[in-house]
Design an enzyme around this catalytic site. Structure first.
Site, short mmCIF file in Angstrom:
data_model
loop_
_atom_site.label_atom_id
_atom_site.label_comp_id
_atom_site.label_asym_id
_atom_site.label_seq_id
_atom_site.Cartn_x
_atom_site.Cartn_y
_atom_site.Cartn_z
N GLU A 60 35.28 -28.82 -8.98
CA GLU A 60 33.94 -28.47 -9.37
C GLU A 60 32.90 -28.23 -8.06
O GLU A 60 32.36 -26.88 -8.68
CB GLU A 60 32.94 -29.96 -9.78
N HIS A 129 32.56 -41.22 -17.60
CA HIS A 129 32.99 -39.83 -18.05
C HIS A 129 31.02 -40.29 -18.79
O HIS A 129 31.75 -39.50 -20.25
CB HIS A 129 34.05 -39.45 -18.36
#
Length: 324
Positions: A60, A129
Site C-alpha cells: 500500500e 478489515h
C-alpha cells in the site's frame, strides 16, 4: 435513467474517465485481471489495456507513493486500497506527500490523484478489515474526503474527484456495493462539498453520510408513523462538509442528531456537533446527540457485529431524547 448497483456506478465512472481522458490511469492490488476484490473494476483491463489498468504488488505504501509521483508528473491516477484499514500503511504518502505537495512547492504543482477504498462492517470481515477511518483523513489539510450513499452520487462524485486538481479520498461502504439505485445516462459530475436533503422533515435534523444515510431513512419511516418528521441530510463529503446546509436544516427543525458508522469518540460527528453548537447555538432547542459505534474494535462474530453497528433503533432512541 437506469437502475444500477452502487459498484456498477463506480465502474461506469472509471470506464468513462479512462475513455475520455488519456491521463487517467488506475492501479492497485488485483484491480486489473481479477476486477478488484468486490468486482468494481471488472472488464476495465480488457477495454483499456494494461498500460492504463494495472495490478500492483501487495504494498500500500508503494501504491500511494507511486500515485503521488504519477500525479505530480502529469497523470491522473485512481488507486484502490483494498480495505480502508490498510491506509495505515500508506499514511506517509497521503499525509506528508499528497496533502502537502502544493504547499511544499509554493503552489507550483498539484496532486490530482484519487484513492478509492471501502470501509465499514456488515460482512463479518473482522476488526482489521471493517474500520471507518475517514476522520483520520478529514483531519489532514490538503485532503478531500468523499463518501457517497447511493449509485447516482457514487458516479457523480467520482467523476468530480477524478477531475479535481487535489488529492481526494473516495470512501465506499462495502455493504452498499450490491445496492441498486437510479443513475441518469447523462448524469453530471457533482460538486464536492455540497450536501443533499435525502428526506425533508420538520422536527429533527439527522446528519449522516454513506451507508448510514439508509439507516437514517429507515428510522425516518418508522418515526413518521407516530407523526415525527426527520429531515435527513446526506453530507456526501466530509472534507469539505456543507456547514451551510446543516445550519439551514437546523434552523428549520431546531434539533440535531449526527449519525455515522465510525466510533463516536473523536469522530466526524464530534466536529459537526461542536461547530453547530457554535454557529447554530441560537437555533438549538435541545442538546446535540451523536450516534455511532462504541469505542472498541469491530467484532468478527456474526452474532456480535450487528450489536456493534449503530442501527435504526439507536437513532430512534436519540431522536426521542432530543424531542424530550
Amino acid at each position: 435513467m437506469d437502475e444500477v448497483r452502487f459498484g456498477q456506478a463506480i465502474n461506469r465512472a472509471l470506464d468513462e474517465s479512462l475513455a475520455n481522458d488519456p491521463s487517467v490511469v488506475i492501479f492497485g492490488e488485483d484491480i486489473a485481471r481479477a476486477g478488484g476484490p468486490f468486482g468494481v473494476t471488472r472488464n476495465l483491463l480488457k477495454k483499456h489495456g494494461d498500460l492504463r489498468v494495472r495490478d500492483t504488488p501487495i504494498s500500500e505504501a508503494t501504491i500511494v507513493s507511486a500515485a503521488v509521483g504519477a500525479a505530480m508528473s502529469g497523470l491522473k491516477p485512481v488507486v484502490e486500497i483494498m480495505f480502508m484499514d490498510f491506509i495505515a500503511i500508506a499514511m506517509d504518502g497521503l499525509v506528508n506527500q499528497a496533502a502537502k505537495a502544493r504547499f511544499m512547492f509554493g503552489g507550483q504543482c498539484s496532486v490530482p490523484m484519487v484513492l478509492r477504498t471501502p470501509h465499514g462492517g456488515g460482512v463479518n470481515a473482522g476488526p482489521q478489515h471493517s474500520q471507518c477511518l475517514e476522520a483520520w483523513c478529514a483531519h489532514i489539510p490538503g485532503l478531500k474526503v468523499v463518501i457517497p450513499s447511493n449509485s447516482g452520487d457514487a458516479y457523480g462524485l467520482l467523476k468530480a474527484a477524478i477531475a479535481d486538481p487535489d488529492p481526494v479520498i473516495f470512501v465506499e461502504n462495502k455493504a452498499l456495493y450490491a445496492a441498486k439505485g437510479h443513475l441518469d445516462d447523462n448524469a453530471p459530475a457533482l460538486e464536492i462539498g455540497k450536501a443533499h436533503i435525502a428526506r425533508p422533515g420538520t422536527d429533527v435534523t439527522v446528519v449522516s453520510y454513506g451507508a448510514a444515510v439508509h439507516t437514517a431513512l429507515r428510522a425516518a419511516d418508522t418515526l413518521a408513523e407516530s407523526g415525527i418528521g426527520l429531515e435527513v441530510v446526506d453530507l456526501r463529503s466530509i472534507q469539505p462538509w456543507d456547514e451551510a446546509a446543516v445550519l439551514a436544516s437546523l434552523s428549520r427543525t431546531h434539533r440535531l442528531v449526527v449519525l455515522h458508522e465510525a466510533v463516536t469518540a473523536f469522530g466526524v460527528g464530534a466536529e459537526i456537533a461542536a461547530r453547530m453548537a457554535d454557529v447554530g447555538f441560537d437555533e438549538l432547542d435541545a442538546p446535540i446527540v451523536r450516534v455511532g459505534a462504541p469505542f472498541m474494535p469491530v467484532p468478527f462474530a456474526a452474532s456480535l457485529e450487528p450489536q456493534y453497528l449503530p442501527d435504526a433503533d439507536d437513532l430512534i432512541a436519540a431522536v426521542h431524547k432530543v424531542l424530550a
